[in-house]
Motif scaffolding. Structure first.
Motif, mmCIF file in Angstrom:
data_model
loop_
_atom_site.group_PDB
_atom_site.id
_atom_site.type_symbol
_atom_site.label_atom_id
_atom_site.label_comp_id
_atom_site.label_asym_id
_atom_site.label_seq_id
_atom_site.Cartn_x
_atom_site.Cartn_y
_atom_site.Cartn_z
ATOM 1 N N ALA A 25 71.700 62.023 6.635
ATOM 2 C CA ALA A 25 72.010 63.398 6.272
ATOM 3 C C ALA A 25 73.501 63.520 5.979
ATOM 4 O O ALA A 25 74.327 62.862 6.595
ATOM 5 N N ALA A 26 73.819 64.386 5.084
ATOM 6 C CA ALA A 26 75.212 64.613 4.717
ATOM 7 C C ALA A 26 75.930 65.332 5.855
ATOM 8 O O ALA A 26 75.330 66.092 6.607
ATOM 9 N N ILE A 27 77.206 65.085 5.961
ATOM 10 C CA ILE A 27 78.012 65.760 6.978
ATOM 11 C C ILE A 27 78.181 67.223 6.582
ATOM 12 O O ILE A 27 78.400 67.540 5.418
ATOM 13 N N GLY A 28 78.044 68.097 7.551
ATOM 14 C CA GLY A 28 78.205 69.516 7.284
ATOM 15 C C GLY A 28 79.672 69.910 7.297
ATOM 16 O O GLY A 28 80.523 69.182 7.798
ATOM 17 N N GLN A 29 79.974 71.088 6.756
ATOM 18 C CA GLN A 29 81.354 71.553 6.707
ATOM 19 C C GLN A 29 81.961 71.664 8.093
ATOM 20 O O GLN A 29 83.113 71.302 8.294
ATOM 21 N N GLY A 30 81.192 72.161 9.048
ATOM 22 C CA GLY A 30 81.697 72.290 10.411
ATOM 23 C C GLY A 30 82.023 70.945 11.027
ATOM 24 O O GLY A 30 83.051 70.780 11.690
ATOM 25 N N GLN A 31 81.168 69.962 10.786
ATOM 26 C CA GLN A 31 81.411 68.615 11.307
ATOM 27 C C GLN A 31 82.639 68.000 10.654
ATOM 28 O O GLN A 31 83.454 67.364 11.320
ATOM 29 N N ALA A 32 82.779 68.177 9.351
ATOM 30 C CA ALA A 32 83.942 67.644 8.638
ATOM 31 C C ALA A 32 85.220 68.257 9.192
ATOM 32 O O ALA A 32 86.215 67.551 9.400
ATOM 33 N N MET A 33 85.213 69.550 9.453
ATOM 34 C CA MET A 33 86.399 70.212 10.001
ATOM 35 C C MET A 33 86.740 69.684 11.387
ATOM 36 O O MET A 33 87.910 69.486 11.704
ATOM 37 N N GLN A 34 85.728 69.428 12.214
ATOM 38 C CA GLN A 34 85.974 68.882 13.552
ATOM 39 C C GLN A 34 86.640 67.510 13.454
ATOM 40 O O GLN A 34 87.592 67.232 14.173
ATOM 41 N N VAL A 35 86.132 66.665 12.581
ATOM 42 C CA VAL A 35 86.714 65.332 12.403
ATOM 43 C C VAL A 35 88.157 65.452 11.921
ATOM 44 O O VAL A 35 89.059 64.803 12.452
#
Length: 79
Positions: free
Chosen positions: A1-11
């Motif tokens: 699954a593609a990374i979500g915007q929230g997950q990308a921001m956390q990283v």
């Protein structure tokens, strides 16, 4: 699954203290590879499509971005 915007921001927030040495490209690997200068990366870590043809395309797209002693690593792969 593609990374979500929230997950990308956390990283990106967790890695912010390492900027400009660390860059996160929350986009398709082949698109991101076009943004990087050849021979400019010490480490490339890919977490993309796990199909053989996609992995081969990722490797081809990113290997030129590495310095001669650079490391190309990935998530969930096997040989």
């Amino acid at each position: 699954a593609a990374i979500g915007q929230g997950q990308a921001m956390q990283v990106m927030m967790r890695l912010d203290r390492f900027r400009p040495r660390v860059v996160v490209f929350p986009m398709a690997s082949l698109d991101a590879a076009k943004l990087v200068s050849p021979g400019s990366m010490d480490l490339v870590f890919l977490d993309g499509d796990h199909r053989r043809s996609s992995v081969a395309s990722d490797i081809d797209a990113w290997v030129g971005a590495l310095v001669p002693t650079g490391v190309l690593a990935g998530h969930d792969y096997s040989i």
